[in-house]
Design a protein around this motif. Structure first.
Motif, mmCIF file in Angstrom:
data_model
loop_
_atom_site.group_PDB
_atom_site.id
_atom_site.type_symbol
_atom_site.label_atom_id
_atom_site.label_comp_id
_atom_site.label_asym_id
_atom_site.label_seq_id
_atom_site.Cartn_x
_atom_site.Cartn_y
_atom_site.Cartn_z
ATOM 1 N N ILE A 450 0.878 -1.170 0.000
ATOM 2 C CA ILE A 450 0.000 0.000 0.000
ATOM 3 C C ILE A 450 0.914 1.217 0.000
ATOM 4 O O ILE A 450 1.712 1.396 0.934
ATOM 5 N N ILE A 483 -4.011 8.070 -0.706
ATOM 6 C CA ILE A 483 -4.088 7.176 0.458
ATOM 7 C C ILE A 483 -3.396 7.875 1.633
ATOM 8 O O ILE A 483 -2.275 8.375 1.493
ATOM 9 N N TYR A 541 -6.012 4.550 4.550
ATOM 10 C CA TYR A 541 -7.359 4.662 3.993
ATOM 11 C C TYR A 541 -7.395 5.729 2.903
ATOM 12 O O TYR A 541 -6.515 6.585 2.810
ATOM 13 N N SER A 542 -8.440 5.642 2.099
ATOM 14 C CA SER A 542 -8.794 6.772 1.231
ATOM 15 C C SER A 542 -10.077 7.369 1.827
ATOM 16 O O SER A 542 -10.676 6.791 2.726
ATOM 17 N N LYS A 557 -12.400 4.826 3.704
ATOM 18 C CA LYS A 557 -12.408 3.522 3.029
ATOM 19 C C LYS A 557 -11.108 2.848 3.448
ATOM 20 O O LYS A 557 -10.035 3.123 2.899
ATOM 21 N N ARG A 559 -7.971 0.580 4.033
ATOM 22 C CA ARG A 559 -7.185 -0.374 3.239
ATOM 23 C C ARG A 559 -6.506 -1.395 4.153
ATOM 24 O O ARG A 559 -6.324 -2.532 3.772
ATOM 25 N N ASP A 560 -6.109 -0.935 5.346
ATOM 26 C CA ASP A 560 -5.479 -1.843 6.302
ATOM 27 C C ASP A 560 -5.433 -1.143 7.662
ATOM 28 O O ASP A 560 -5.477 0.084 7.736
#
Length: 563
Positions: A450, A483, A541-542, A557, A559-560
């Motif tokens: 990421i 991100i 996140y985004s 949103k 991502r991890d």
């Protein structure tokens, strides 16, 4: 997941751009990371203009292509528009044939059958052209390696114009004109166009000779934007401009076929991501499950009622495609499980009954589970055919080229390719591919990465900040959605696993005394324990919007997440 934080831009540049644009420094940093350093560059980025599109005649052979087509139109010659069966190919054929039909009636289209003819220019297609008195074939999204086929056509008195964007081999076909910005001898300023993009440049050149400007051609940009999204080409430079205006057409006044697809969904305004996951799979499903002609028919139909009927037909193909790819993915995963104890740098699987139309999708699904360069083979006539997909940062095309002694035919890009080989060469190829990848891949690439644009605090996440972020779109390779990473987060006690099998994670987080923000993490349900008991955690996140019962709020949103 590897979290990699991108290098910070030079502070003096951040400050200068921030002041010039009157935006906060976080926005200036994001722009600098994308190579935008001045007020003028930012203006072009945020307000793309069709005037910025390059002169199509800068492309090698464009003048020859235009001259030959104009001659064909003047002499009433029959022109066959030939294209690949995927989204890029079928949109290219729809675009070129629609435009040419405004100039001549002597135009027909040809999409090869995925199963009988395989990828690219085919002998059957050339024979069809000869039997039906076509003297010119315009090949789109294919043809750059069709040396023998173009020679065969020439023997039959048929000339070729090739519009491709794949890497050429050392020898080029003997065509009247070869439009491919990846040619070594082509100095066109932008070489990342998709096949439909190259086709659009040819239409732009033809129209300019007819006294039309690029503004007169916007009706074709819904097709170009769909191809740009589906073919995963960089959304930079000319592609970004074409995608930006293409999305306006898709959301404002799309052609009947695309409108019929959108009307089957609940979406009101589509992003490029929606095009990739909603429109493109349905167009692709025609060539995967039945025949690419169905997609061209839908995309060229002007009657809305007929388009609705064709779209329903294609919806069924897409349902069949989903069922096939789910079943094959399960079977392929079981094959990989058998060899799991061996340390392998590749995933190569084969079954003779697997549906050729979905093996590319299956290869992508396998990468989601086992992050390795992946090949999925099936039987195709008396040969084996495969789709290749790669992990970020590794060039699978180069790896295949190194194994070419075992391959009959291959082509494609850095991250996606196709090939055929003889059955007796399968084992040798499989070993050669494993050896080549193990020798050349950076082992770090075998863990998904990421790439984090920057760390920020929750206090930066405001409606104004998000409004500016939205203007970075359309997003895609070369301009991914930003991100962010935030540390010292706590769930307020409402965090929980959601979805079937508790697959997803929903949190309500705060940072210190900040306002609470809801976050949703798809496929992060297994990380629920990271947020329990008000433990501190960090997240990447985004940012997007959540629409619920007429209310709009910002959400993360995820991502991890990590402790």
């Amino acid at each position: 997941m590897r979290w990699t934080i991108k290098p910070k831009p030079e502070p003096s540049k951040v400050k200068h751009l921030s002041q010039a644009l009157q935006v906060e420094e976080a926005i200036a940093s994001l722009l600098l990371q994308r190579g935008i350093e001045t007020y003028e560059e930012a203006k072009h980025f945020f307000r793309p203009s069709l005037d910025e599109l390059h002169d199509p005649f800068l492309m090698k052979d464009m003048d020859r292509a235009v001259e030959r087509i104009e001659k064909a139109i003047a002499n009433g010659e029959n022109i066959l528009v030939f294209g690949d069966y995927d989204v890029d190919g079928t949109t290219s054929v729809a675009l070129m044939s629609s435009y040419l039909k405004t100039r001549t009636e002597a135009v027909a289209t040809y999409i090869p059958d995925r199963y009988e003819e395989g990828y690219g220019v085919s002998i059957k297609g050339i024979d069809f052209a000869h039997d039906n008195d076509f003297s010119l074939i315009i090949a789109l999204d294919c043809g750059i390696k069709a040396i023998d086929k173009v020679a065969y056509a020439k023997e039959k008195g048929i000339e070729f114009i090739i519009c491709d964007h794949h890497r050429p081999g050392s020898i080029l076909p003997d065509a009247v004109a070869i439009l491919d910005p990846k040619r070594d001898d082509c100095s066109y300023p932008y070489d990342e166009l998709c096949g439909c993009g190259v086709g659009f440049k040819l239409v732009q050149a033809l129209a300019s000779r007819d006294g039309k400007s690029v503004e007169d051609l916007t009706e074709y940009l819904d097709l170009v934007a769909t191809a740009i999204g589906a073919d995963i080409v960089p959304i930079t430079g000319e592609n970004r401009t074409l995608a930006y205006f293409g999305l306006q057409v898709i959301n404002g006044n799309p052609r009947a076929g695309i409108k019929a697809i959108i009307n089957q969904t609940k979406k009101t305004e589509l992003t490029i991501t929606d095009v990739v996951f909603i429109v493109a799979p349905r167009i692709n499903a025609a060539g995967r499950m039945k025949h690419g002609n169905h997609a061209v028919t839908l995309l060229t139909e002007e009657n809305e009622e007929l388009a609705k009927t064709y779209a329903l037909q294609i919806e069924q193909f897409n349902t069949d495609r989903k069922e096939a790819d789910q079943q094959i993915t399960q079977e392929a995963l079981l094959q990989i499980e058998e060899f799991k104890e061996q340390e392998r740098f590749t995933s190569v699987v084969y079954h003779e009954s697997w549906h050729k139309g979905v093996i590319g999708i299956v290869a992508s699904r396998l990468i989601e589970t086992y992050y390795r360069p992946t090949l999925v083979f099936t039987k195709s006539g008396d040969r084996l055919a495969a789709s290749a997909r790669s992990v970020s940062g590794f060039d699978v095309y180069n790896a295949l080229e190194a194994c070419s002694a075992h391959i009959e035919q291959f082509g494609g890009h850095k991250y996606a390719a196709g090939l055929t080989l003889k059955f007796e060469n399968y084992d040798a190829f499989k070993q050669a591919f494993e050896d080549e990848v193990s020798k050349t891949i950076d082992k770090a690439l075998l863990t998904p990465e990421i790439r984090v644009d920057m760390p920020i605090d929750f206090k930066h996440i405001t409606p104004k900040f998000y409004r500016i972020l939205k203007q970075f779109a359309p997003f895609g390779p070369g301009n991914m959605a930003p991100i962010f990473m935030t540390e010292n987060l706590q769930d307020t006690g409402y965090g929980k696993c959601v979805g079937g099998d508790d697959k997803h994670l929903r949190i309500t987080a705060k940072q210190g005394n900040s306002d609470k923000i809801v976050g949703i993490g798809f496929n992060l349900g297994n990380k629920c324990d990271v947020i329990t008991d008000k433990k501190l955690f960090k997240a990447v996140y985004s940012i997007d919007e959540n629409h619920w019962q007429g209310n709009v709020s910002l959400q993360l949103k995820l991502r991890d997440i990590r402790p």
